[in-house]
Scaffold this motif. Structure first.
Motif: not given
Lengths: 107, 163
Positions: A37-44, B28-39
């Motif tokens: 998540i942190m890496l992804n935020a940095a990418n943004l 569930y964490s992994a599936i919500f993370m996919i949603l986060s990447f889609a956004a």
């Protein structure tokens, strides 16, 4: 109008959430997800900076930020593969994925 | 319209990330993370980074999250081992300090950036041209890194004889 600040504040908030995930979760897989998540935020932030950069001398903007993101994604993929196999090896050897139980190297 | 889309994507990203952190079950964490990447991919499209948006969906939401789900199933936690957050006041102070410093940095942005978006469009042709000319050496270095990661993974995943 959506400006650079909006994207940077969003990136900062998501980075902080990832940091909270790394610090507060005890499952090693969730800790890894926090790192992602942190890496992804940095990418943004990188892509947003690229979009709001001043044009160069020839009036065009090079997509340097987007190339950096490309590299970050490649490095993140390599990192996740190695880290997850370490998690699997950990589970095989110690039968746990809780980071508090893995304290062999702690002084 | 642009504002509505941005706040929709941003809200979705923050909500999905929160759900990732708070979910007790790693699946569930992994599936919500996919949603986060889609956004995030949607935000990349709003920033005209089309190639990066596609790579985000393919590599992050596709490959990396499948790897996560695969390992979660391999490890197969018993239900009594699932647990939520363990919060310690120091962690809250650390996260709050980081967020404060970050906001301060954003509010003091320097003159290298402008308030109006430039006309950069991250089409595959443009990104590839930069990647294969100016960044050709780092690109080759990344291929070596991936090779090293593959070798390391194979060595680590092998059952060692002395175990």
């Amino acid at each position: 109008m959506i400006g650079l600040e909006h994207y940077l504040y969003l990136s900062g908030v998501v980075f902080t959430l990832g940091l909270c995930g790394v610090m507060m979760r005890r499952n090693v897989i969730l800790v890894l997800m926090g790192v992602e998540i942190m890496l992804n935020a940095a990418n943004l932030a990188l892509v947003a900076f690229n979009k709001f950069m001043l044009p160069g001398a020839d009036g065009t903007v090079a997509p340097d930020g987007q190339v950096f993101v490309f590299f970050t994604i490649a490095v993140a993929a390599a990192e996740v593969a190695v880290a997850l196999v370490i998690a699997v090896a950990l589970f095989r050897r110690l039968d746990t994925v809780n980071v508090d139980d893995v304290a062999n190297l702690r002084w | 319209m642009e504002q509505l889309l941005f706040f929709l994507m941003a809200g979705g990203m923050v909500a999905a990330t929160l759900a990732t952190i708070f979910a007790r079950n790693p699946v569930y964490s992994a599936i919500f993370m996919i949603l986060s990447f889609a956004a995030t991919a949607g935000l990349f499209v709003m920033l005209d980074a089309y190639l990066i948006a596609v790579v985000e969906v393919l590599v992050y939401a596709g490959a990396i999250m499948v790897l996560f789900l695969f390992v979660i199933m391999l490890i197969n936690l018993r239900s009594d081992e699932l647990e939520g957050l363990k919060v310690n006041p120091l962690m809250v102070i650390a996260a709050g300090t980081f967020l404060g410093l970050m906001s301060k940095a954003v509010s003091d942005l320097g003159p290298a950036v402008q308030s109006r978006a430039n006309d950069l469009e991250g089409t595959p042709a443009l990104v590839a041209e930069t990647l294969f000319t100016e960044y050709a050496v780092p690109f080759e270095a990344v291929s070596l890194l991936l090779l090293a990661a593959i070798l390391g993974t194979v060595v680590l995943a092998r059952r060692s004889q002395d175990a």
